[in-house]
Design a protein around this motif. Sequence first.
Motif, short mmCIF file in Angstrom:
data_model
loop_
_atom_site.label_atom_id
_atom_site.label_comp_id
_atom_site.label_asym_id
_atom_site.label_seq_id
_atom_site.Cartn_x
_atom_site.Cartn_y
_atom_site.Cartn_z
N SER A 62 1.73 13.15 98.99
CA SER A 62 1.50 12.08 99.96
C SER A 62 0.04 12.03 100.39
CB SER A 62 2.38 12.30 101.21
OG SER A 62 3.74 12.27 100.88
N GLU A 63 -0.38 10.87 100.82
CA GLU A 63 -1.73 10.70 101.33
C GLU A 63 -1.95 11.59 102.55
OE1 GLU A 63 -4.50 7.23 103.44
OE2 GLU A 63 -2.44 6.79 102.78
N ASN A 64 -3.12 12.19 102.61
CA ASN A 64 -3.50 12.95 103.79
C ASN A 64 -3.83 11.98 104.92
OD1 ASN A 64 -4.36 14.81 105.67
ND2 ASN A 64 -6.34 15.17 104.68
N THR A 65 -2.91 11.81 105.84
CA THR A 65 -3.08 10.81 106.90
C THR A 65 -3.85 11.34 108.10
OG1 THR A 65 -0.87 11.43 107.69
CG2 THR A 65 -1.02 9.50 106.25
N PHE A 66 -4.38 12.55 108.00
CA PHE A 66 -5.29 13.09 109.03
C PHE A 66 -6.53 13.59 108.31
CE2 PHE A 66 -6.79 16.05 112.33
CZ PHE A 66 -6.75 15.22 113.43
N PRO A 67 -7.39 12.69 107.82
CA PRO A 67 -8.53 13.08 106.98
C PRO A 67 -9.57 13.93 107.68
CG PRO A 67 -8.60 10.73 107.52
CD PRO A 67 -7.26 11.23 107.96
N ALA A 68 -9.52 14.03 109.01
CA ALA A 68 -10.45 14.93 109.69
C ALA A 68 -10.25 16.38 109.24
CB ALA A 68 -10.25 14.83 111.20
N LEU A 69 -9.05 16.70 108.72
CA LEU A 69 -8.77 18.01 108.14
C LEU A 69 -8.53 17.81 106.65
CD1 LEU A 69 -6.38 19.71 110.72
CD2 LEU A 69 -8.86 19.94 110.52
N PRO A 70 -9.53 18.03 105.80
CA PRO A 70 -9.37 17.80 104.36
C PRO A 70 -8.36 18.77 103.74
CG PRO A 70 -11.69 17.89 104.98
CD PRO A 70 -10.91 18.38 106.17
N ILE A 71 -7.81 18.35 102.60
CA ILE A 71 -6.94 19.19 101.79
C ILE A 71 -7.46 19.15 100.35
CG2 ILE A 71 -4.91 18.81 103.26
CD1 ILE A 71 -3.92 16.82 101.09
N ARG A 72 -6.94 20.04 99.52
CA ARG A 72 -7.26 20.02 98.09
C ARG A 72 -6.45 18.91 97.44
NH1 ARG A 72 -6.59 26.32 96.58
NH2 ARG A 72 -6.34 25.44 94.49
N GLU A 73 -7.12 17.87 96.99
CA GLU A 73 -6.43 16.71 96.43
C GLU A 73 -6.56 16.70 94.91
OE1 GLU A 73 -6.35 13.23 99.42
OE2 GLU A 73 -8.46 13.87 99.34
N ASN A 74 -5.73 15.87 94.28
CA ASN A 74 -5.74 15.69 92.81
C ASN A 74 -5.46 17.00 92.08
OD1 ASN A 74 -6.50 12.90 93.11
ND2 ASN A 74 -8.59 13.62 93.52
N GLU A 75 -4.57 17.80 92.65
CA GLU A 75 -4.15 19.04 92.02
C GLU A 75 -2.63 19.09 91.95
OE1 GLU A 75 -5.82 22.70 93.45
OE2 GLU A 75 -7.59 21.70 94.25
N ASN A 76 -2.12 19.86 91.01
CA ASN A 76 -0.71 20.19 90.95
C ASN A 76 -0.59 21.71 90.96
OD1 ASN A 76 1.16 17.87 90.70
ND2 ASN A 76 -0.18 17.34 88.99
N VAL A 77 0.21 22.23 91.88
CA VAL A 77 0.41 23.67 91.90
C VAL A 77 1.90 23.96 92.07
CG1 VAL A 77 -1.87 24.14 92.89
CG2 VAL A 77 0.11 23.87 94.41
N PHE A 78 2.28 25.14 91.65
CA PHE A 78 3.57 25.74 91.97
C PHE A 78 3.27 27.09 92.59
CE2 PHE A 78 7.21 28.50 91.01
CZ PHE A 78 8.25 27.73 91.51
N ILE A 79 3.92 27.37 93.72
CA ILE A 79 3.63 28.58 94.49
C ILE A 79 4.91 29.36 94.72
CG2 ILE A 79 2.98 29.39 96.80
CD1 ILE A 79 0.87 27.25 96.83
N TRP A 80 4.81 30.65 94.53
CA TRP A 80 5.95 31.49 94.93
C TRP A 80 5.47 32.66 95.76
CZ3 TRP A 80 7.50 36.10 91.90
CH2 TRP A 80 6.68 36.34 90.79
N MET A 81 6.33 33.04 96.71
CA MET A 81 6.00 34.03 97.72
C MET A 81 6.99 35.19 97.67
SD MET A 81 5.29 31.60 101.03
CE MET A 81 4.96 33.05 102.04
N SER A 82 6.50 36.35 98.04
CA SER A 82 7.35 37.53 98.12
C SER A 82 6.83 38.47 99.20
CB SER A 82 7.41 38.23 96.76
OG SER A 82 6.10 38.42 96.26
N LEU A 83 7.66 39.42 99.60
CA LEU A 83 7.33 40.30 100.72
C LEU A 83 7.67 41.73 100.34
CD1 LEU A 83 6.55 40.62 103.76
CD2 LEU A 83 8.98 40.23 104.28
#
Length: 253
Positions: free
Chosen positions: A182-203
Motif C-alpha cells: 500500500s501507499e505510504n500515506t504518512f510520507p513524513a516517515l519514509p519506508i523502503r519502497e519498491n522492494e519485496n521481502v519475506f521475513i520470519w522471526m524466532s525466539l
Amino acid sequence: LSPFLCPSASPVRSSGPCEVVEIRRYALRPGQRETLIELFDREFVETQEAVGMCILGQFRDLDDPDSFVWMRGFANMGTRKGALESFYRGPVWKQHAQAANATMIDSDNVLLLRPVAGLEHDPARRAAPGGTPDPPGVVAITIWPLEHPTAAEVPALFQQLLEPALRDAGVTVLATYTTEHSENTFPALPIRENENVFIWMSLFEDEADHGRHVRDLERSSVWRGASRVLARYLAESEEILRLCPTARSAIHA
C-alpha cells in the motif's frame, strides 16, 4: 539459508491482530543507544498505543552497538495514517522529538509488512516503567529480499518445505511477514519502497541456545534441501538480525 528458529516459544497473544506492521531500524550516533532506549521505554510506548498503535517490541542489535530496532503494528492502513498523524503532531512527540532525533543518524530503514502468520499484541507481557532489568531472550529476524516476479510464491513454499523441516527438528517459527505494498500515506516517515521481502522471526533463550539450534539444522539434509529450493527466489543475500529485548519489550523469552 540460515536456520533461525524457536524451540519452544508461542506467538505473542493479543486482544486483536495487527494487519500492518513496521520493522524500524535506526542507525544511531556512537554511544547514544542507551539514551534512546531509556527515552523510548519511558515516553513512547503507552503514548503511541493511546492513539491506536501497538508497540510489539524494542531491541538492541547484538551485531551493531549503534543500532536500535523496534516493531509496531496497526489494525489497518487507515488506522496507521490516523495514529501517526495524532502522535507525531501531538504534544508528546513535540516535547521529546529534539532529544530523540539527537541520538539518530538515520531512521528511514523501515519495512512495511503484512502478516502471513503474524505476532499479536500483548501489552501484559510488557514490564512496567522504571528500574526493570532486561528480560532474557534473543530474537532472530531473517529478511529475504525476493525477486519480484516470483515473490508471491515464497510464503507457501516456506510453509510447505521449510516449516516441516523445522517441525521435524522440534522447532517453531514465531511469525512470518511479507511486504505491504500500500501507499505510504504518512510520507513524513519514509519506508523502503519498491522492494519485496519475506521475513520470519524466532525466539531463543540466549545466544548459546540460538547457536545450538542453528548448528543442529545445518546438519539436517532435509533443511539443506529445502533451503536450496527457497534460495532460488532470493534477489540477493538474506539479511539476519540478532536482537536482545529492552526492559519494556513485549517480545522476550
